[in-house]
Structure formats: structure tokens, C-alpha cells
Design a protein around this motif. Structure first.
Motif, PDB file in Angstrom:
ATOM      1  N   PHE A 215       0.845  -1.200   0.000  1.00  0.00           N
ATOM      2  CA  PHE A 215       0.000   0.000   0.000  1.00  0.00           C
ATOM      3  C   PHE A 215       0.877   1.244   0.000  1.00  0.00           C
ATOM      4  CE2 PHE A 215      -2.773   3.285   1.725  1.00  0.00           C
ATOM      5  CZ  PHE A 215      -3.923   3.090   0.982  1.00  0.00           C
ATOM      6  N   ASP A 216       0.647   2.100  -1.003  1.00  0.00           N
ATOM      7  CA  ASP A 216       1.453   3.305  -1.154  1.00  0.00           C
ATOM      8  C   ASP A 216       0.804   4.449  -0.358  1.00  0.00           C
ATOM      9  OD1 ASP A 216       2.839   5.512  -1.972  1.00  0.00           O
ATOM     10  OD2 ASP A 216       2.195   5.408  -4.073  1.00  0.00           O
ATOM     11  N   PHE A 217       1.368   4.721   0.806  1.00  0.00           N
ATOM     12  CA  PHE A 217       0.773   5.747   1.670  1.00  0.00           C
ATOM     13  C   PHE A 217       0.932   7.158   1.090  1.00  0.00           C
ATOM     14  CE2 PHE A 217      -0.956   3.848   5.463  1.00  0.00           C
ATOM     15  CZ  PHE A 217      -0.434   2.567   5.434  1.00  0.00           C
ATOM     16  N   THR A 218       1.915   7.353   0.221  1.00  0.00           N
ATOM     17  CA  THR A 218       2.096   8.705  -0.337  1.00  0.00           C
ATOM     18  C   THR A 218       0.922   9.070  -1.257  1.00  0.00           C
ATOM     19  OG1 THR A 218       3.348   7.912  -2.252  1.00  0.00           O
ATOM     20  CG2 THR A 218       4.625   8.481  -0.282  1.00  0.00           C
ATOM     21  N   ALA A 219       0.194   8.043  -1.729  1.00  0.00           N
ATOM     22  CA  ALA A 219      -0.957   8.317  -2.595  1.00  0.00           C
ATOM     23  C   ALA A 219      -2.145   8.853  -1.801  1.00  0.00           C
ATOM     24  CB  ALA A 219      -1.354   7.049  -3.348  1.00  0.00           C
ATOM     25  N   VAL A 220      -2.132   8.650  -0.493  1.00  0.00           N
ATOM     26  CA  VAL A 220      -3.241   9.118   0.353  1.00  0.00           C
ATOM     27  C   VAL A 220      -2.664   9.945   1.498  1.00  0.00           C
ATOM     28  CG1 VAL A 220      -5.450   8.375   1.346  1.00  0.00           C
ATOM     29  CG2 VAL A 220      -4.168   6.794  -0.076  1.00  0.00           C
ATOM     30  N   PRO A 221      -2.265  11.193   1.188  1.00  0.00           N
ATOM     31  CA  PRO A 221      -1.512  11.984   2.176  1.00  0.00           C
ATOM     32  C   PRO A 221      -2.265  12.230   3.485  1.00  0.00           C
ATOM     33  CG  PRO A 221      -1.863  13.229   0.125  1.00  0.00           C
ATOM     34  CD  PRO A 221      -2.424  11.886  -0.094  1.00  0.00           C
ATOM     35  N   MET A 222      -3.612  12.200   3.443  1.00  0.00           N
ATOM     36  CA  MET A 222      -4.350  12.463   4.687  1.00  0.00           C
ATOM     37  C   MET A 222      -4.363  11.249   5.618  1.00  0.00           C
ATOM     38  SD  MET A 222      -6.280  11.822   1.918  1.00  0.00           S
ATOM     39  CE  MET A 222      -7.198  13.225   1.296  1.00  0.00           C
ATOM     40  N   LEU A 223      -3.771  10.142   5.156  1.00  0.00           N
ATOM     41  CA  LEU A 223      -3.749   8.922   5.950  1.00  0.00           C
ATOM     42  C   LEU A 223      -2.370   8.789   6.610  1.00  0.00           C
ATOM     43  CD1 LEU A 223      -5.976   6.647   6.010  1.00  0.00           C
ATOM     44  CD2 LEU A 223      -4.464   5.361   4.533  1.00  0.00           C
ATOM     45  N   SER A 224      -2.348   8.757   7.939  1.00  0.00           N
ATOM     46  CA  SER A 224      -1.061   8.640   8.615  1.00  0.00           C
ATOM     47  C   SER A 224      -0.653   7.172   8.728  1.00  0.00           C
ATOM     48  CB  SER A 224      -1.164   9.281   9.999  1.00  0.00           C
ATOM     49  OG  SER A 224      -0.370   8.597  10.923  1.00  0.00           O
ATOM     50  N   LYS A 225       0.525   6.883   8.184  1.00  0.00           N
ATOM     51  CA  LYS A 225       1.022   5.502   8.226  1.00  0.00           C
ATOM     52  C   LYS A 225       1.211   5.048   9.677  1.00  0.00           C
ATOM     53  CE  LYS A 225       4.427   2.424   6.252  1.00  0.00           C
ATOM     54  NZ  LYS A 225       5.645   2.249   5.479  1.00  0.00           N
ATOM     55  N   ALA A 226       1.663   5.977  10.519  1.00  0.00           N
ATOM     56  CA  ALA A 226       1.882   5.641  11.929  1.00  0.00           C
ATOM     57  C   ALA A 226       0.553   5.272  12.599  1.00  0.00           C
ATOM     58  CB  ALA A 226       2.529   6.813  12.649  1.00  0.00           C
ATOM     59  N   HIS A 227      -0.502   6.012  12.248  1.00  0.00           N
ATOM     60  CA  HIS A 227      -1.815   5.738  12.830  1.00  0.00           C
ATOM     61  C   HIS A 227      -2.318   4.353  12.390  1.00  0.00           C
ATOM     62  CE1 HIS A 227      -6.046   7.525  13.869  1.00  0.00           C
ATOM     63  NE2 HIS A 227      -5.773   6.424  14.525  1.00  0.00           N
ATOM     64  N   VAL A 228      -2.143   4.076  11.095  1.00  0.00           N
ATOM     65  CA  VAL A 228      -2.577   2.769  10.581  1.00  0.00           C
ATOM     66  C   VAL A 228      -1.767   1.654  11.243  1.00  0.00           C
ATOM     67  CG1 VAL A 228      -2.736   1.300   8.528  1.00  0.00           C
ATOM     68  CG2 VAL A 228      -3.455   3.692   8.395  1.00  0.00           C
ATOM     69  N   SER A 229      -0.465   1.873  11.415  1.00  0.00           N
ATOM     70  CA  SER A 229       0.365   0.854  12.073  1.00  0.00           C
ATOM     71  C   SER A 229      -0.096   0.602  13.502  1.00  0.00           C
ATOM     72  CB  SER A 229       1.831   1.296  12.111  1.00  0.00           C
ATOM     73  OG  SER A 229       2.304   1.423  10.806  1.00  0.00           O
ATOM     74  N   ALA A 230      -0.447   1.687  14.185  1.00  0.00           N
ATOM     75  CA  ALA A 230      -0.928   1.539  15.568  1.00  0.00           C
ATOM     76  C   ALA A 230      -2.213   0.707  15.577  1.00  0.00           C
ATOM     77  CB  ALA A 230      -1.174   2.904  16.185  1.00  0.00           C
ATOM     78  N   ILE A 231      -3.052   0.934  14.569  1.00  0.00           N
ATOM     79  CA  ILE A 231      -4.319   0.183  14.472  1.00  0.00           C
ATOM     80  C   ILE A 231      -4.064  -1.304  14.268  1.00  0.00           C
ATOM     81  CG2 ILE A 231      -6.219  -0.206  12.833  1.00  0.00           C
ATOM     82  CD1 ILE A 231      -6.969   2.538  13.350  1.00  0.00           C
ATOM     83  N   THR A 232      -3.036  -1.615  13.475  1.00  0.00           N
ATOM     84  CA  THR A 232      -2.789  -3.033  13.188  1.00  0.00           C
ATOM     85  C   THR A 232      -2.228  -3.772  14.401  1.00  0.00           C
ATOM     86  OG1 THR A 232      -0.600  -2.575  12.325  1.00  0.00           O
ATOM     87  CG2 THR A 232      -2.386  -2.631  10.736  1.00  0.00           C
ATOM     88  N   ALA A 233      -1.812  -3.031  15.416  1.00  0.00           N
ATOM     89  CA  ALA A 233      -1.391  -3.697  16.658  1.00  0.00           C
ATOM     90  C   ALA A 233      -2.621  -4.316  17.327  1.00  0.00           C
ATOM     91  CB  ALA A 233      -0.711  -2.714  17.593  1.00  0.00           C
ATOM     92  N   GLY A 234      -3.796  -3.730  17.064  1.00  0.00           N
ATOM     93  CA  GLY A 234      -5.063  -4.338  17.471  1.00  0.00           C
ATOM     94  C   GLY A 234      -5.487  -4.106  18.904  1.00  0.00           C
ATOM     95  N   ASP A 235      -4.593  -4.333  19.842  1.00  0.00           N
ATOM     96  CA  ASP A 235      -5.028  -4.438  21.236  1.00  0.00           C
ATOM     97  C   ASP A 235      -5.725  -3.201  21.796  1.00  0.00           C
ATOM     98  OD1 ASP A 235      -2.201  -5.124  20.504  1.00  0.00           O
ATOM     99  OD2 ASP A 235      -1.844  -3.556  21.996  1.00  0.00           O
ATOM    100  N   SER A 236      -5.467  -2.010  21.247  1.00  0.00           N
ATOM    101  CA  SER A 236      -6.055  -0.805  21.839  1.00  0.00           C
ATOM    102  C   SER A 236      -7.549  -0.683  21.537  1.00  0.00           C
ATOM    103  CB  SER A 236      -5.336   0.436  21.332  1.00  0.00           C
ATOM    104  OG  SER A 236      -5.508   0.525  19.935  1.00  0.00           O
ATOM    105  N   TRP A 237      -8.028  -1.346  20.496  1.00  0.00           N
ATOM    106  CA  TRP A 237      -9.425  -1.112  20.106  1.00  0.00           C
ATOM    107  C   TRP A 237     -10.234  -2.387  19.894  1.00  0.00           C
ATOM    108  CZ3 TRP A 237     -10.927  -2.503  14.982  1.00  0.00           C
ATOM    109  CH2 TRP A 237      -9.865  -2.934  14.168  1.00  0.00           C
ATOM    110  N   ILE A 238      -9.554  -3.455  19.460  1.00  0.00           N
ATOM    111  CA  ILE A 238     -10.325  -4.605  19.006  1.00  0.00           C
ATOM    112  C   ILE A 238     -10.989  -5.353  20.160  1.00  0.00           C
ATOM    113  CG2 ILE A 238      -8.696  -6.568  18.865  1.00  0.00           C
ATOM    114  CD1 ILE A 238      -9.537  -6.663  15.851  1.00  0.00           C
ATOM    115  N   GLY A 239     -10.352  -5.331  21.303  1.00  0.00           N
ATOM    116  CA  GLY A 239     -10.940  -5.990  22.471  1.00  0.00           C
ATOM    117  C   GLY A 239     -12.189  -5.280  22.964  1.00  0.00           C
ATOM    118  N   LYS A 240     -12.288  -3.974  22.647  1.00  0.00           N
ATOM    119  CA  LYS A 240     -13.435  -3.188  23.117  1.00  0.00           C
ATOM    120  C   LYS A 240     -14.561  -3.138  22.099  1.00  0.00           C
ATOM    121  CE  LYS A 240     -10.197   0.160  24.874  1.00  0.00           C
ATOM    122  NZ  LYS A 240      -9.758   1.436  24.349  1.00  0.00           N
ATOM    123  N   GLY A 241     -14.336  -3.754  20.966  1.00  0.00           N
ATOM    124  CA  GLY A 241     -15.372  -3.710  19.934  1.00  0.00           C
ATOM    125  C   GLY A 241     -15.475  -2.366  19.247  1.00  0.00           C
ATOM    126  N   SER A 242     -14.366  -1.620  19.189  1.00  0.00           N
ATOM    127  CA  SER A 242     -14.382  -0.357  18.441  1.00  0.00           C
ATOM    128  C   SER A 242     -14.348  -0.639  16.943  1.00  0.00           C
ATOM    129  CB  SER A 242     -13.171   0.500  18.819  1.00  0.00           C
ATOM    130  OG  SER A 242     -13.197   0.780  20.180  1.00  0.00           O
TER     131      SER A 242
END
Ligand code: ADP
Ligand code: MG
Length: 269
Positions: free
Chosen positions: A79-106
Motif C-alpha cells: 500500500f502506497d501511503f504517499t498516494a493518500v496523504p491524509m492517511l497517517s502511516k503511523a496511525h494505521v500501524s498503531a491500528i494493526t497492533a489491534g489491542d487498543s481497540w479490538i478488544g473493546k469492539g471499536s
């Protein structure tokens, strides 16, 4: 006294019976090494057991990967993040860690016009989560709605929705493609309500919430569904030009953006 040959045969039979295929495949090599290097017996045992556990994890993830029905080849690496400048790669990476949101059903909501990479990103997030041990199902929303409608006709809607609980994340691709007749049965609303604050959904949509009235039977239900979805949610707006179209134009114009090339080419002389 039994011979080493008989011991080995018995051991292999017992390991089959106990369903320990990794130990069965490896014990003889490790036993030889242990004899040669004078390992303590406990070391041999724990080495074998660890291999069995690692192999079990690998097989489980392989199974979950097959069940997830993700889009082949769509990963975060491709996935080329430079094609979607409003999308933060760091934010997406944090999401893929899963534990902060997936256990809560976010939830995660991906908005944007066709071709900007919503399905790609959704599937890639799903893949990262499966690799971390979560269970995911990627489906076109219309396909799942069709199945749930069938379940409703068979009077087993509740259990069909409950069965989806085994998936920590349900990726509902293209929610706005739900058709009018599908909306009327409201199975999608029941699914969203059932998962609220318990199990996560990731939704991709071409249309903003304002246009979601065709997905649910009436405006009140649309509002109630949106309310539940956004209560605990991360929303990514991917408002860029279609990656597909851009790639096609680049191939045609050898890297020159078509809209800039056109006026020069069409200028009358
Ligand atoms: P959408 O679901 O938003 O309509 P897709 O995810 O189907 O878009 O993307 C269309 C095609 O373009 C796919 O082949 C996808 O892999 C590719 N694509 C889109 N955005 C990107 C990106 N940022 N980096 C790499 N490939 C992309
Ligand atoms: Mg898509």
C-alpha cells in the motif's frame, strides 16, 4: 527389555494418537543431538514441546487466514501511503497492533470515492490482525446481507449473527452497495446492534453518512445504526483521486498527469 526400534515405533504411534505431529517429526533428531551433546533430559523435553506449540500457532494462523477470505496480495507493504496523504502511516500501524481497540469492539470506517484503496487497506489491516492471532472475516456487505436474509427466512438469524462473534473483526466492504430490497429486511441493522461495544467492524463506503438512507429501512434506523457505528470509531477519509485511474493515466502519459497534458495537446495551432 524392549529394543530401541520397538521404543521408536511405540513412541511414534503414541504421538500420532496424542496428535503431536511436530514432536513426532522432530524427536529422533533432537534425541540424537541430546545424546551427543549430553543435554539434561528437561532441555530435550522443553525443546520438543516448544516446537509443538510453535507449529500449532502456525497452523492456527494458517487456518484463520483461510477463513478470513482476505483479498490476495493486498498488504500494508504494497500500500502506497504517499498516494493518500491524509492517511497517517503511523496511525494505521498503531491500528494493526489491534489491542487498543479490538478488544473493546471499536470500529473503523473507511470513506472515499471508488478506486482510492479502501478495500486494499481494509484487507491489509485484516491480514495484520490475523498474523497477530485475531480472527477476521472479509466480505462484500451485499453477500453477507444475502446470507443473513436467508437465515432470517429459515428462522435462524439470531444464531447466524451469534456465529459471527467468533470473528474479532468483520470487514464489511462497500456497505452502500446494499440494495433497496436488502435494506428492507434490516438484517444489517441487527448485525450492527448485536456487535455494538462487543465485536469490531471495519466498513468501507463510497458515500458519506448523509447518503446511507438506502441501506436501512427508514431514517430513524439509519441514524441509530450510524450512531452505534461511530460511538467508538476511527474514521479515515480517503478523498484522493482514484489510484486505479491515476495508474492508468500514468501508463498512458508516461508519468505526465493527463489533465495537465490535455490542454497542450489539444491547443489549436
Ligand atoms: P476502493 O476499494 O477504494 O474502490 P481498491 O482498494 O479496490 O479501491 O483499489 C483499487 C486498486 O488500486 C487495487 O488494485 C488496489 O490494490 C490499488 N490501490 C489503491 N490505492 C492504493 C495505494 N495507495 N497503494 C497501492 N495500491 C493501491
Ligand atoms: Mg472497494
Amino acid at each position: 527389555m524392549t529394543s530401541p526400534q520397538t521404543d521408536a515405533t511405540r513412541l511414534n504411534l503414541a504421538l500420532t494418537e496424542l496428535r503431536l505431529p511436530a514432536i513426532k517429526a522432530l524427536w529422533s533428531r533432537f534425541a540424537q543431538q541430546a545424546d551427543k551433546e549430553g543435554w539434561p533430559a528437561a532441555r530435550l523435553l522443553s525443546t520438543l514441546v516448544e516446537h509443538e506449540l510453535a507449529e500449532r500457532d502456525r497452523r492456527r494462523i494458517e487456518r484463520h487466514l483461510a477463513q478470513a477470505r482476505l483479498l490476495p496480495g493486498k498488504t500494508l507493504e504494497t500500500f502506497d501511503f504517499t498516494a493518500v496523504p491524509m492517511l497517517s502511516k503511523a496511525h494505521v500501524s498503531a491500528i494493526t497492533a489491534g489491542d487498543s481497540w479490538i478488544g473493546k469492539g471499536s470500529n473503523i470506517l473507511l470513506f472515499g470515492p471508488p478506486g482510492v484503496g479502501k478495500s486494499h487497506l481494509g484487507s491489509a489491516i485484516g491480514l495484520s490482525l490475523v498474523e497477530k492471532g485475531y480472527r477476521v472475516l472479509f466480505t462484500r456487505t451485499t453477500d453477507l446481507v444475502q446470507k443473513l436474509q436467508q437465515a432470517r427466512r429459515d428462522l435462524v438469524l439470531e444464531s447466524a449473527i451469534a456465529k459471527l462473534d467468533k470473528f474479532h473483526l468483520l470487514i464489511l466492504d462497500d456497505i452502500t452497495y446494499v440494495t433497496k430490497d436488502q435494506a428492507e429486511t434490516s438484517v444489517l441493522f441487527e448485525l450492527i446492534s448485536a456487535r455494538y461495544e462487543r465485536r469490531s467492524v471495519l466498513i468501507t463506503a463510497n458515500q458519506p453518512f448523509g447518503e446511507w438512507n438506502t441501506i436501512f429501512p427508514d431514517p430513524a434506523m439509519t441514524l441509530a445504526a450510524v450512531d452505534r457505528l461511530v460511538h467508538h470509531a476511527t474514521i479515515f477519509e480517503m478523498n484522493v483521486e482514484s489510484y486505479r485511474r491515476r495508474a492508468a493515466e500514468q501508463a498512458k502519459g508516461r508519468g505526465r498527469p493527463a489533465q495537465r497534458a490535455t490542454p497542450a495537446n489539444t491547443k489549436p495551432d
